[in-house]
Motif scaffolding. Structure first.
Motif, short mmCIF file in Angstrom:
data_model
loop_
_atom_site.label_atom_id
_atom_site.label_comp_id
_atom_site.label_asym_id
_atom_site.label_seq_id
_atom_site.Cartn_x
_atom_site.Cartn_y
_atom_site.Cartn_z
N LEU A 81 46.90 44.11 40.82
CA LEU A 81 47.70 42.98 41.30
C LEU A 81 48.09 42.02 40.16
CD1 LEU A 81 48.63 42.20 44.12
CD2 LEU A 81 46.62 40.75 44.33
N VAL B 198 38.60 37.96 27.60
CA VAL B 198 37.50 37.09 28.01
C VAL B 198 36.83 37.61 29.29
CG1 VAL B 198 39.00 35.50 29.35
CG2 VAL B 198 36.88 34.64 28.39
N ALA C 84 41.60 37.35 38.93
CA ALA C 84 40.49 38.20 38.49
C ALA C 84 39.41 38.27 39.58
CB ALA C 84 39.89 37.68 37.19
N ILE D 142 44.13 34.43 44.69
CA ILE D 142 44.02 35.73 45.37
C ILE D 142 42.70 35.81 46.13
CG2 ILE D 142 44.12 38.24 45.13
CD1 ILE D 142 46.74 36.68 44.31
N SER E 287 36.24 50.55 39.59
CA SER E 287 35.45 49.62 38.75
C SER E 287 34.13 49.26 39.41
CB SER E 287 36.22 48.34 38.46
OG SER E 287 37.39 48.62 37.77
N1 LIG Z 1 41.85 46.31 45.64
C1 LIG Z 1 41.78 45.84 46.86
O1 LIG Z 1 41.68 46.60 47.83
C2 LIG Z 1 41.83 44.35 47.09
C3 LIG Z 1 42.00 43.87 48.39
C4 LIG Z 1 42.07 42.50 48.62
C5 LIG Z 1 41.99 41.63 47.55
N2 LIG Z 1 41.82 42.11 46.28
C6 LIG Z 1 41.72 41.14 45.18
O2 LIG Z 1 42.83 41.31 44.32
C7 LIG Z 1 42.48 40.84 43.01
C8 LIG Z 1 42.92 41.87 42.00
O3 LIG Z 1 42.22 43.06 42.20
P1 LIG Z 1 42.90 44.49 42.02
O4 LIG Z 1 42.87 45.18 43.32
O5 LIG Z 1 44.18 44.36 41.32
O6 LIG Z 1 41.78 45.21 41.11
P2 LIG Z 1 41.75 45.62 39.56
O7 LIG Z 1 42.84 46.56 39.24
O8 LIG Z 1 40.35 46.05 39.32
O9 LIG Z 1 42.02 44.24 38.80
C9 LIG Z 1 41.05 43.26 38.69
C10 LIG Z 1 41.37 42.42 37.47
O10 LIG Z 1 40.33 41.43 37.34
C11 LIG Z 1 39.81 41.49 36.03
N3 LIG Z 1 38.39 41.16 36.01
C12 LIG Z 1 37.41 41.72 36.75
N4 LIG Z 1 36.23 41.18 36.41
C13 LIG Z 1 36.48 40.28 35.43
C14 LIG Z 1 35.68 39.41 34.67
N5 LIG Z 1 34.35 39.36 34.80
N6 LIG Z 1 36.28 38.61 33.74
C15 LIG Z 1 37.61 38.67 33.57
N7 LIG Z 1 38.42 39.47 34.26
C16 LIG Z 1 37.86 40.27 35.19
C17 LIG Z 1 40.05 42.92 35.56
O11 LIG Z 1 40.21 42.99 34.15
P3 LIG Z 1 39.13 43.64 33.16
O12 LIG Z 1 38.46 44.76 33.86
O13 LIG Z 1 39.94 44.04 31.97
O14 LIG Z 1 38.21 42.50 32.85
C18 LIG Z 1 41.39 43.25 36.20
O15 LIG Z 1 42.43 42.83 35.38
C19 LIG Z 1 40.98 40.58 43.03
O16 LIG Z 1 40.75 39.20 43.17
C20 LIG Z 1 40.51 41.31 44.28
O17 LIG Z 1 39.37 40.73 44.83
C21 LIG Z 1 41.74 43.45 46.03
#
Ligand SMILES: NC(=O)c1ccc[n+]([C@@H]2O[C@H](COP(=O)([O-])OP(=O)(O)OC[C@H]3O[C@@H](n4cnc5c(N)ncnc54)[C@H](OP(=O)(O)O)[C@@H]3O)[C@@H](O)[C@H]2O)c1
Length: 264
Positions: A14, A59, A86, A135, A190
């Motif tokens: 996202l 970071v 994040a 988010i 992840s």
């Molecule tokens: N996937 C789903 O089904 C879903 C559903 C509802 C809501 N969401 C929300 O959508 C948002 C984005 O998630 P996504 O689905 O796009 O997953 P994603 O592809 O895993 O992206 C998550 C992002 O957060 C970063 N991140 C994770 N832990 C971190 C940390 N400790 N410090 C800094 N950056 C961190 C990751 O970067 P690095 O790994 O490079 O640090 C990555 O860029 C999140 O808030 C998630 O809770 C996801």
């Protein structure tokens, strides 16, 4: 940097989709993440494609030192849009969650969101201009077994953003909370969740670009809470209408079935 959009967690999913969408509109970007090679490659790709400036901050935002480092890195930037994106999930049940996992998820999905928002909002208020997008998740509407801490942080984000909206109602600062259903991203891998991603039907995994497009449309319509896919809307409505005991039963059954089906 002028006219900057700060997106936390733009390495994949996202956050990366938001980065591309804002770059398309001609905004400069500040993007954060830990996977250095991947996020730097994203930055180069976006700069070449959209001819905007991209600053990368490597970071870990799940602890105080990382957050302080980011605040210092952005102190001279004029941030027009903040996307608190994040986030990560945990696969363990609450009673098996380690102290480190608890500290990290609470810091990233509560403390970092609050502190970063407060820091940037102060400057937005001086200009009386800006946008804050937080988010959350459909998990904020419906807590499920095996998702207790994650859902609770997302409920905090929902509540926090709606409160912020009311406080800022008289200003020109826009506030939105986005509550998607499943997203086809790196999120589950992840977290070590070995799952099969459904491409159709109820609870399907949506492409991140679709979520961003729908959430941006909701923003134009002035929607504070964006449940951008129909699944999230249904979950929200169902949870609101169902007697709690019936909801608990459905949530427990759903989790049992999903775990059997999704985990190979
Ligand atoms: N996937 C789903 O089904 C879903 C559903 C509802 C809501 N969401 C929300 O959508 C948002 C984005 O998630 P996504 O689905 O796009 O997953 P994603 O592809 O895993 O992206 C998550 C992002 O957060 C970063 N991140 C994770 N832990 C971190 C940390 N400790 N410090 C800094 N950056 C961190 C990751 O970067 P690095 O790994 O490079 O640090 C990555 O860029 C999140 O808030 C998630 O809770 C996801």
């Amino acid at each position: 940097m002028k006219n900057a959009v700060l997106i936390t967690g733009a390495t994949s999913g996202l956050g990366l989709a938001y980065a591309k969408e804002y770059a398309k509109e001609g905004c400069n970007l500040i993007i954060t993440g830990r996977r250095e090679e991947k996020i730097k490659a994203n930055a180069i790709d976006i700069e070449h494609t959209y001819h905007v400036e991209v600053k990368v901050v490597i970071v870990d935002l799940a602890n105080q030192e990382g957050l302080i480092y980011l605040l210092d890195e952005i102190k001279d930037d004029e941030i027009e849009v903040l996307v608190n994106n994040a986030g990560f999930g945990l696969k363990s049940v609450f009673s098996e969650t380690t102290r480190e996992e608890m500290d990290r998820i609470l810091f990233l999905q509560i403390n970092a969101v609050v502190i970063l928002t407060r820091y940037i909002l102060e400057k937005m208020l001086v200009r009386n201009r800006g946008t804050v997008i937080n988010i959350s998740s459909d998990g904020a509407f419906a807590v499920m077994p095996r998702n207790v801490l994650y859902s609770s942080t997302k409920l905090f984000i929902l509540n926090f953003t709606e409160g912020l909206y009311m406080e800022l109602e008289k200003s020109d600062i826009k506030v939105q909370v986005v509550c998607p259903g499943f997203i086809d991203s790196d999120f589950h891998a992840s977290a070590g969740m070995n799952i099969i991603k459904k491409k159709n039907g109820f609870m399907k995994f949506s492409p991140p670009e679709e979520i961003v497009r729908l959430a941006m449309n909701d923003m134009k319509k002035g929607k504070v809470v964006s449940a951008p896919v129909i699944d999230a809307k249904i979950v929200r409505l169902m949870v609101h209408l169902l007697p709690r005991k019936l909801f608990y039963k459905i949530a427990i059954d759903f989790t049992k079935k999903r775990n059997k089906k999704l985990h190979r």
